[in-house]
Design a protein around this motif. Structure first.
Motif, PDB file in Angstrom:
ATOM      1  N   VAL A  76      -2.199  -1.097   1.387  1.00 56.20           N
ATOM      2  CA  VAL A  76      -3.322  -0.210   1.734  1.00 56.20           C
ATOM      3  C   VAL A  76      -4.404  -0.409   0.678  1.00 56.20           C
ATOM      4  N   HIS A  97      -4.466  -1.101   6.071  1.00 55.66           N
ATOM      5  CA  HIS A  97      -5.534  -0.142   6.311  1.00 55.66           C
ATOM      6  C   HIS A  97      -6.406  -0.086   5.068  1.00 55.66           C
ATOM      7  N   TYR A  98      -7.620   0.480   5.177  1.00 57.44           N
ATOM      8  CA  TYR A  98      -8.362   0.699   3.940  1.00 57.44           C
ATOM      9  C   TYR A  98      -8.907   2.122   3.899  1.00 57.44           C
ATOM     10  N   ILE A  99      -9.018   2.605   2.679  1.00 58.81           N
ATOM     11  CA  ILE A  99      -9.495   3.976   2.471  1.00 58.81           C
ATOM     12  C   ILE A  99     -10.693   3.899   1.529  1.00 58.81           C
ATOM     13  N   GLU A 107      -5.884  12.172   3.587  1.00 60.75           N
ATOM     14  CA  GLU A 107      -6.131  10.870   4.225  1.00 60.75           C
ATOM     15  C   GLU A 107      -5.195   9.803   3.635  1.00 60.75           C
ATOM     16  N   VAL A 108      -5.064   9.852   2.322  1.00 62.78           N
ATOM     17  CA  VAL A 108      -4.179   8.884   1.666  1.00 62.78           C
ATOM     18  C   VAL A 108      -2.739   9.083   2.130  1.00 62.78           C
ATOM     19  N   ILE A 110      -1.568  10.470   4.890  1.00 61.51           N
ATOM     20  CA  ILE A 110      -1.367  10.080   6.293  1.00 61.51           C
ATOM     21  C   ILE A 110      -1.248   8.563   6.412  1.00 61.51           C
ATOM     22  N   THR A 111      -2.128   7.873   5.704  1.00 61.81           N
ATOM     23  CA  THR A 111      -2.104   6.407   5.777  1.00 61.81           C
ATOM     24  C   THR A 111      -0.790   5.854   5.233  1.00 61.81           C
ATOM     25  N   LYS A 114       1.952   6.415   7.785  1.00 63.80           N
ATOM     26  CA  LYS A 114       1.841   5.461   8.910  1.00 63.80           C
ATOM     27  C   LYS A 114       2.310   4.071   8.489  1.00 63.80           C
ATOM     28  N   GLY A 115       1.911   3.678   7.302  1.00 65.35           N
ATOM     29  CA  GLY A 115       2.271   2.344   6.799  1.00 65.35           C
ATOM     30  C   GLY A 115       3.776   2.202   6.668  1.00 65.35           C
TER      31      GLY A 115
END
Ligand SMILES: Nc1ncnc2c1ncn2[C@@H]1O[C@H](COP(=O)(O)OP(=O)(O)OP(=O)(O)O)[C@@H](O)[C@H]1O
Ligand SMILES: [Mg+2]
Length: 460
Positions: A76, A97-99, A107-108, A110-111, A114-115
């Motif tokens: 990420v 993904h990128y943040i 947000e971090v 959740i990502t 998911k990852g």
């Protein structure tokens, strides 16, 4: 669950570390790309949070290395708004993904969730694939096609019996592997497995090999020698290319099968043998029987159970499986990161006719692995014959192309054309060209002489 945070800014490290720890994951920290690689060598990591702006090695370079060396790890990207192009490029390189910075903690999280979920699914798929592979393998044989599944069933059924077995199939279809599998699953598995390369040996040498000889039975027989039948006693004896055995030897072989005993050359004692005979050939034995080149009674004795191996071109389902199997095998042997075959390369493999069957496929993949420098096997690593199958398989012809030549000359011209194409496709290697044309190398050699074709002129 180890999560590696790669960032040179202390503040960000602290924020992310706390966040990760609070969720119950285990944070690991690295300030540079080099640090990160060190950590990865020591610890199993599930996910990497990566800042693209790093001192020395850039985040992008690190990402590329990660994708090559640890393709399972989810990456990420965390990046400032100002370098959004970098983030997009990172996605193309395989980041999950990128943040953008500044980010919201939620947000971090959740990502990351998911990852990790994606990684879990990928792993499940992999183990599913592994299970499939197990199901589609029998000893060292691999195959999921109906035809091969039938072969596996036949081996399972026939191996424990005492019957002789005849294995039929084109060159490179796995006859020897099947013979070994039969032996391993027989009651003689602990006994010897002896291979007789009946090949093109003169019959007296072949017979002395098979039956042994006593000292002085012929010039050169300086001592007593055990034959292969004695060596194989209690096990299996595999006659490769049984079709090539000379008629004289065939009758002796028949006697061993019927009487279960024989004499050494020049000997007077009869020797008892208890062996299972497995024979294989890529020749049409029935036709040889018709031509009186093979004894009918021997044919029936050997052919109690027949196992027919289909050519590779008739089992597309096996091709992808085998190609992948050889890819992983040779990648491991050669310490290469290869793990994929590009779809274009796979298409070409599917289109090709594989006159040398599995052996040829194995050679093609091994060559590609050795030559490769990336993690994907692409079409440019395939030999010309595979890359341009059609130009070889279908030389253009029409009645007009005789150009008014007399029939015989037109045929010769056509033969010349076929041979030239095969030689070209085989890179000038005559043995390979002969395989493609399905003729013996000696026949090809004779034809080249007759037609005045030389490998050198083709190469030029
Ligand atoms: N179903 C298969 N799964 C995995 N490997 C295979 C399979 N069939 C053949 N091979 C591989 O292909 C190569 C050729 O197989 P093998 O020597 O058994 O063929 P063959 O029919 O005896 O060939 P020939 O007629 O030229 O003697 C070997 O390296 C073997 O391991
Ligand atoms: Mg063989």
């Amino acid at each position: 669950m180890n999560i590696l945070i790669v960032d040179d800014e202390e503040v960000l490290q602290d924020v992310l570390t706390n966040l990760v720890r609070k969720e119950g994951w285990n944070p690991l920290n690295a300030k540079t790309g080099e640090d990160a690689l060190d950590t990865l060598r020591r610890d199993e990591v599930e996910l990497v949070l990566l800042d693209l702006m790093l001192p020395t090695m850039s985040g992008m370079e690190l990402l590329k290395l990660l994708r090559q060396r640890y393709p399972d790890i989810v990456v990420v990207i965390i990046t400032a708004y100002s370098s959004i192009e970098g983030a997009i490029e990172a996605m193309r390189e395989g980041a999950f993904h990128y943040i953008p910075k500044p980010f919201k903690n939620e947000e971090v999280l959740i990502t990351i969730r998911k990852g990790l979920e994606q990684r879990r699914l990928a792993r499940e798929n992999q183990s599913l694939r592994e299970q499939l592979r197990q199901r589609y393998a029998f000893d060292n044989l691999i195959g999921r096609s109906k035809a091969m599944q039938k072969v596996f069933d036949l081996i399972r059924l026939a191996a424990p019996s005492k019957s002789n077995i005849l294995i039929l199939g084109e060159s490179g279809t796995g006859k020897e592997l099947v013979a070994k599998a039969i032996h391993h699953h027989s009651r003689r598995a602990d006994g010897p497995f002896v291979i007789v390369n009946s090949g093109s040996m003169p019959h007296d040498l072949l017979e002395s090999n098979l039956f042994g000889h006593v000292k002085g039975s012929f010039t050169g027989a300086v001592s007593n020698k055990k034959g292969l039948f004695e060596v194989a006693s209690g096990g299996s004896i595999f006659f490769d290319e049984i079709g090539n055995i000379p008629l004289e030897t065939q009758s002796k072989l028949l006697r061993v099968i019927q009487e279960k005993e024989f004499m050494r050359l020049g000997g007077v004692e009869t020797i008892k043998v208890e062996v299972r005979i497995i024979a294989a050939t890529n020749a049409d034995l029935e036709a040889l029987v018709q031509d009186n080149a093979f004894r009918e009674d021997l044919y029936y004795r050997l052919n109690v159970i027949t196992i027919q191996l289909p050519p590779l071109r008739d089992r597309a389902e096996d091709l992808a499986l085998l190609a992948r199997h050889f890819l992983l095998q040779y990648a491991k042997e050669n310490d290469k990161e290869l793990r994929e075959i590009s779809s274009r390369a796979m298409e070409l493999l599917m289109d090709y006719r594989w006159p040398g069957n599995v052996r040829e496929l194995e050679n093609v993949i091994e060559r590609a692995v050795v030559l490769s420098t990336s993690e994907i096997l692409d079409e440019d690593l395939l030999p010309p014959a595979v890359r341009e199958p059609r130009s070889f398989a279908m030389p253009p012809t029409s009645v007009d192309s005789t150009n008014g030549l007399p029939f015989k000359e037109a045929v010769a011209a056509y033969e010349r054309q076929l041979i030239s194409r095969a030689l070209k496709a085989a890179g000038g290697v005559q043995k390979r060209a002969a395989e493609m044309l399905k003729i013996k190398p000696t026949t090809l050699h004779e034809m080249m002489k007759r037609l005045n074709v030389s490998a050198e002129t083709i190469q030029a």
